[in-house]
Design a protein around this motif. Structure first.
Motif, PDB file in Angstrom:
ATOM      1  N   ASP A  97       0.867  -1.162   0.000  1.00  0.00           N
ATOM      2  CA  ASP A  97       0.000   0.000   0.000  1.00  0.00           C
ATOM      3  C   ASP A  97       0.916   1.228   0.000  1.00  0.00           C
ATOM      4  N   ASP A  98       0.412   2.361   0.448  1.00  0.00           N
ATOM      5  CA  ASP A  98       1.202   3.593   0.377  1.00  0.00           C
ATOM      6  C   ASP A  98       2.352   3.649   1.383  1.00  0.00           C
ATOM      7  N   THR A  99       2.359   2.783   2.381  1.00  0.00           N
ATOM      8  CA  THR A  99       3.410   2.845   3.410  1.00  0.00           C
ATOM      9  C   THR A  99       4.079   1.506   3.712  1.00  0.00           C
ATOM     10  N   HIS A 100       3.476   0.405   3.301  1.00  0.00           N
ATOM     11  CA  HIS A 100       4.005  -0.913   3.659  1.00  0.00           C
ATOM     12  C   HIS A 100       4.116  -1.830   2.444  1.00  0.00           C
ATOM     13  N   VAL A 101       5.070  -2.748   2.540  1.00  0.00           N
ATOM     14  CA  VAL A 101       5.211  -3.835   1.571  1.00  0.00           C
ATOM     15  C   VAL A 101       5.290  -5.125   2.371  1.00  0.00           C
ATOM     16  N   VAL A 102       4.640  -6.161   1.866  1.00  0.00           N
ATOM     17  CA  VAL A 102       4.771  -7.503   2.415  1.00  0.00           C
ATOM     18  C   VAL A 102       5.406  -8.347   1.324  1.00  0.00           C
ATOM     19  N   ASP A 103       6.450  -9.082   1.697  1.00  0.00           N
ATOM     20  CA  ASP A 103       7.004 -10.034   0.753  1.00  0.00           C
ATOM     21  C   ASP A 103       6.935 -11.417   1.370  1.00  0.00           C
ATOM     22  N   ILE A 104       6.669 -12.392   0.533  1.00  0.00           N
ATOM     23  CA  ILE A 104       6.758 -13.798   0.901  1.00  0.00           C
ATOM     24  C   ILE A 104       7.886 -14.350   0.037  1.00  0.00           C
ATOM     25  N   HIS A 105       8.829 -15.043   0.668  1.00  0.00           N
ATOM     26  CA  HIS A 105       9.922 -15.607  -0.113  1.00  0.00           C
ATOM     27  C   HIS A 105      10.391 -16.940   0.452  1.00  0.00           C
ATOM     28  N   ARG A 106      11.011 -17.708  -0.413  1.00  0.00           N
ATOM     29  CA  ARG A 106      11.690 -18.929   0.019  1.00  0.00           C
ATOM     30  C   ARG A 106      13.081 -18.515   0.464  1.00  0.00           C
ATOM     31  N   GLY A 107      13.451 -18.929   1.670  1.00  0.00           N
ATOM     32  CA  GLY A 107      14.796 -18.665   2.179  1.00  0.00           C
ATOM     33  C   GLY A 107      15.454 -19.980   2.512  1.00  0.00           C
ATOM     34  N   TRP A 108      16.649 -20.175   1.969  1.00  0.00           N
ATOM     35  CA  TRP A 108      17.322 -21.448   2.185  1.00  0.00           C
ATOM     36  C   TRP A 108      18.832 -21.247   2.215  1.00  0.00           C
ATOM     37  N   SER A 109      19.516 -22.299   2.676  1.00  0.00           N
ATOM     38  CA  SER A 109      20.973 -22.267   2.747  1.00  0.00           C
ATOM     39  C   SER A 109      21.534 -23.593   2.250  1.00  0.00           C
ATOM     40  N   ASN A 110      22.809 -23.553   1.874  1.00  0.00           N
ATOM     41  CA  ASN A 110      23.545 -24.743   1.448  1.00  0.00           C
ATOM     42  C   ASN A 110      24.910 -24.758   2.105  1.00  0.00           C
ATOM     43  N   ALA A 111      24.951 -24.520   3.409  1.00  0.00           N
ATOM     44  CA  ALA A 111      26.226 -24.526   4.123  1.00  0.00           C
ATOM     45  C   ALA A 111      26.739 -25.960   4.189  1.00  0.00           C
ATOM     46  N   PRO A 112      27.932 -26.229   3.652  1.00  0.00           N
ATOM     47  CA  PRO A 112      28.435 -27.599   3.653  1.00  0.00           C
ATOM     48  C   PRO A 112      28.710 -28.115   5.068  1.00  0.00           C
ATOM     49  N   GLY A 113      28.245 -29.358   5.320  1.00  0.00           N
ATOM     50  CA  GLY A 113      28.533 -30.015   6.582  1.00  0.00           C
ATOM     51  C   GLY A 113      27.799 -29.464   7.791  1.00  0.00           C
ATOM     52  N   LYS A 114      26.785 -28.629   7.586  1.00  0.00           N
ATOM     53  CA  LYS A 114      26.041 -28.033   8.697  1.00  0.00           C
ATOM     54  C   LYS A 114      24.545 -28.179   8.440  1.00  0.00           C
ATOM     55  N   PRO A 115      23.751 -28.090   9.506  1.00  0.00           N
ATOM     56  CA  PRO A 115      22.296 -28.076   9.276  1.00  0.00           C
ATOM     57  C   PRO A 115      21.912 -26.851   8.441  1.00  0.00           C
ATOM     58  N   ASN A 116      21.023 -27.069   7.507  1.00  0.00           N
ATOM     59  CA  ASN A 116      20.564 -25.985   6.648  1.00  0.00           C
ATOM     60  C   ASN A 116      19.091 -25.719   6.902  1.00  0.00           C
TER      61      ASN A 116
END
Length: 164
Positions: A97-116
């Motif tokens: 709207d005139d003052t706010h934005v809502v975003d929906i996104h996929r957020g992910w990681s590929n850190a080797p050898g760690k929980p993602n």
């Protein structure tokens, strides 16, 4: 000027000034899209360009990076850390709207050898004068996010006050 014409004149001036300050929903979405483009390119200068100097960025959870980041420098430090763990984001939806934005996104990681993490995030941005002044981050799976952050970031060491 007659008192009967003063009120309509003042009202018109106030309405004109207010509408001149408010951006369109499309303009506000463009600010957030520019943020995503800079984030995707790991461009901290580009991220800084869309943020107010006194931006407030709220990170949920109980992990080393959670909490409110106050000011552009703290927010940029957060994004520098996030980039070091290979965290990526792909936008799915924008609404505004005139003052706010809502975003929906996929957020992910590929850190080797760690929980993602691979989950859906929602952010609510407040935009003023073409800059992000506040963002509130919400995770669809906060437990997975906490695990990811704890596995990739350590708490800062406690300073040794006796050594001084």
């Amino acid at each position: 000027m007659k008192p009967t014409t003063l009120l309509p004149t003042l009202t018109a001036a106030i309405l004109t000034a207010t509408s001149a300050l408010a951006a369109s929903p499309e303009d506000n979405i463009k600010v957030v899209q520019d943020f995503f483009a800079a984030y995707g390119a790991n461009d901290l200068d580009g991220i800084a360009a869309v943020m107010d100097e006194n931006v407030q960025w709220h990170i949920p959870g109980r992990h080393p990076l959670s909490g409110t980041k106050s000011g552009r420098d703290e927010v940029l430090a957060f994004f520098a850390q996030l980039g070091s763990a290979g965290f990526k984001a792909d936008p799915i939806y924008f609404g505004a709207d005139d003052t706010h934005v809502v975003d929906i996104h996929r957020g992910w990681s590929n850190a080797p050898g760690k929980p993602n993490v691979d989950t859906t995030w929602a952010l609510v941005y407040r935009i003023e004068n073409g800059k992000i002044v506040e963002a509130t981050n919400l995770s669809a799976d906060q437990d997975a996010a906490n695990t990811f952050f704890w596995s990739n970031y350590d708490l800062a060491p406690v300073p040794d006050r006796l050594a001084k």
